[in-house]
Design a protein around this motif. Structure first.
Motif, PDB file in Angstrom:
ATOM      1  N   ARG A  12      -8.863  -2.941  -6.481  1.00  0.00           N
ATOM      2  CA  ARG A  12      -9.992  -2.655  -6.666  1.00  0.00           C
ATOM      3  C   ARG A  12     -10.555  -1.690  -5.351  1.00  0.00           C
ATOM      4  O   ARG A  12     -11.490  -1.432  -5.024  1.00  0.00           O
ATOM      5  CB  ARG A  12     -10.435  -4.217  -6.211  1.00  0.00           C
ATOM      6  CG  ARG A  12     -10.691  -5.361  -7.591  1.00  0.00           C
ATOM      7  CD  ARG A  12     -11.700  -5.807  -7.424  1.00  0.00           C
ATOM      8  NE  ARG A  12     -11.707  -7.477  -6.293  1.00  0.00           N
ATOM      9  CZ  ARG A  12     -10.060  -8.108  -6.173  1.00  0.00           C
ATOM     10  NH1 ARG A  12      -9.511  -8.213  -7.394  1.00  0.00           N
ATOM     11  NH2 ARG A  12      -9.673  -8.777  -5.513  1.00  0.00           N
ATOM     12  N   GLY A  13      -9.596  -1.267  -4.245  1.00  0.00           N
ATOM     13  CA  GLY A  13     -10.378  -0.906  -3.094  1.00  0.00           C
ATOM     14  C   GLY A  13     -11.025  -1.674  -2.053  1.00  0.00           C
ATOM     15  O   GLY A  13     -10.347  -0.763  -1.579  1.00  0.00           O
ATOM     16  N   SER A  56      -3.391   7.375  -6.131  1.00  0.00           N
ATOM     17  CA  SER A  56      -4.339   7.220  -6.251  1.00  0.00           C
ATOM     18  C   SER A  56      -5.538   6.213  -7.453  1.00  0.00           C
ATOM     19  O   SER A  56      -4.168   5.703  -8.240  1.00  0.00           O
ATOM     20  CB  SER A  56      -5.343   8.886  -7.207  1.00  0.00           C
ATOM     21  OG  SER A  56      -5.083   8.434  -8.667  1.00  0.00           O
ATOM     22  N   GLN A  57      -6.632   6.215  -7.461  1.00  0.00           N
ATOM     23  CA  GLN A  57      -6.668   4.516  -7.963  1.00  0.00           C
ATOM     24  C   GLN A  57      -6.869   5.035  -9.711  1.00  0.00           C
ATOM     25  O   GLN A  57      -6.935   6.265 -10.129  1.00  0.00           O
ATOM     26  CB  GLN A  57      -8.478   3.869  -7.882  1.00  0.00           C
ATOM     27  CG  GLN A  57      -8.344   3.847  -6.068  1.00  0.00           C
ATOM     28  CD  GLN A  57      -7.711   2.441  -5.948  1.00  0.00           C
ATOM     29  OE1 GLN A  57      -8.168   1.597  -6.811  1.00  0.00           O
ATOM     30  NE2 GLN A  57      -7.180   1.796  -4.889  1.00  0.00           N
ATOM     31  N   GLN A  78       1.267   3.753  -3.248  1.00  0.00           N
ATOM     32  CA  GLN A  78       0.719   5.147  -2.219  1.00  0.00           C
ATOM     33  C   GLN A  78       1.700   6.706  -2.899  1.00  0.00           C
ATOM     34  O   GLN A  78       1.735   7.352  -3.738  1.00  0.00           O
ATOM     35  CB  GLN A  78       0.180   4.736  -1.014  1.00  0.00           C
ATOM     36  CG  GLN A  78      -0.232   7.256  -1.131  1.00  0.00           C
ATOM     37  CD  GLN A  78      -1.162   6.869  -1.084  1.00  0.00           C
ATOM     38  OE1 GLN A  78      -2.646   5.697  -1.032  1.00  0.00           O
ATOM     39  NE2 GLN A  78      -2.550   8.031  -1.322  1.00  0.00           N
ATOM     40  N   ARG A 124       0.958  -1.434  -0.102  1.00  0.00           N
ATOM     41  CA  ARG A 124       0.137   0.512  -0.084  1.00  0.00           C
ATOM     42  C   ARG A 124       1.050   1.309  -0.192  1.00  0.00           C
ATOM     43  O   ARG A 124       0.685   2.299  -0.967  1.00  0.00           O
ATOM     44  CB  ARG A 124      -1.007   0.407   1.155  1.00  0.00           C
ATOM     45  CG  ARG A 124      -2.529   1.334   0.887  1.00  0.00           C
ATOM     46  CD  ARG A 124      -3.042   0.348   2.136  1.00  0.00           C
ATOM     47  NE  ARG A 124      -3.760  -0.033   2.221  1.00  0.00           N
ATOM     48  CZ  ARG A 124      -4.711  -0.038   1.313  1.00  0.00           C
ATOM     49  NH1 ARG A 124      -5.149   0.963   0.618  1.00  0.00           N
ATOM     50  NH2 ARG A 124      -5.330  -1.036   1.395  1.00  0.00           N
TER      51      ARG A 124
END
Length: 153
Positions: A148-149, A118-119, A113, A109
């Motif tokens: 996918r978040g 961002s996605q 980041q 993560r």
């Protein structure tokens, strides 16, 4: 002027010089000493003695390598492959990765980041992010959940 490694003391000194810079595995240290012209029989004797003296340790090398690569943003798959290429036993590698105090999900993560922030907006960007994270050595299922978040845990 190149150093001649034709005595046990010279080989030991050269090995200790290399170990003073950073930890090395036995296979890697043997390769470096061979490249410098040391005979195999002198290398083996010197490395056996360094191991007995506690100056050469595969476990310490594995721990150091895993920690260093993890701090640099590499995942367990990439680290495992690099250690395998260095001639270390698969069981020792697995043990070092299991004992490493690294939260691989948090590592993934954080890297994502820092790199992307961002996605992905579309499938092309999603594929680009996935390839980068995969190259860095993270598992495809972790990457998929991240992109996918979804929660990684």
């Amino acid at each position: 002027m190149p150093v001649i490694l034709d005595t046990p003391a010279a080989v030991r000194r050269a090995a200790m010089d290399l170990l003073a810079r950073r930890e090395h595995g036995r296979v890697e240290l043997t390769r470096k000493l061979r490249k410098r012209g040391a005979p195999v029989e002198l290398i083996d004797a010197a490395l056996d003695r360094l191991t007995e003296d506690g100056l050469l340790s595969e476990a310490r090398y594995l721990h150091s390598f895993v920690s260093s690569r993890a701090r640099s943003g590499y995942g367990p798959l990439r680290i495992r492959e690099e250690l395998s290429q260095r001639g270390l036993a698969r069981a020792d590698i697995e043990q070092a990765l299991n004992e490493a105090d690294v939260d691989w999900n948090a590592q993934l993560r954080e890297l994502w980041q820092r790199r992307f922030g961002s996605q992905p907006a579309d499938m092309k960007e999603r594929a680009q992010q996935g390839r980068f994270l995969s190259y860095r050595g993270f598992a495809l299922d972790q990457i998929g959940r991240l992109l996918r978040g979804a929660d990684l845990d």
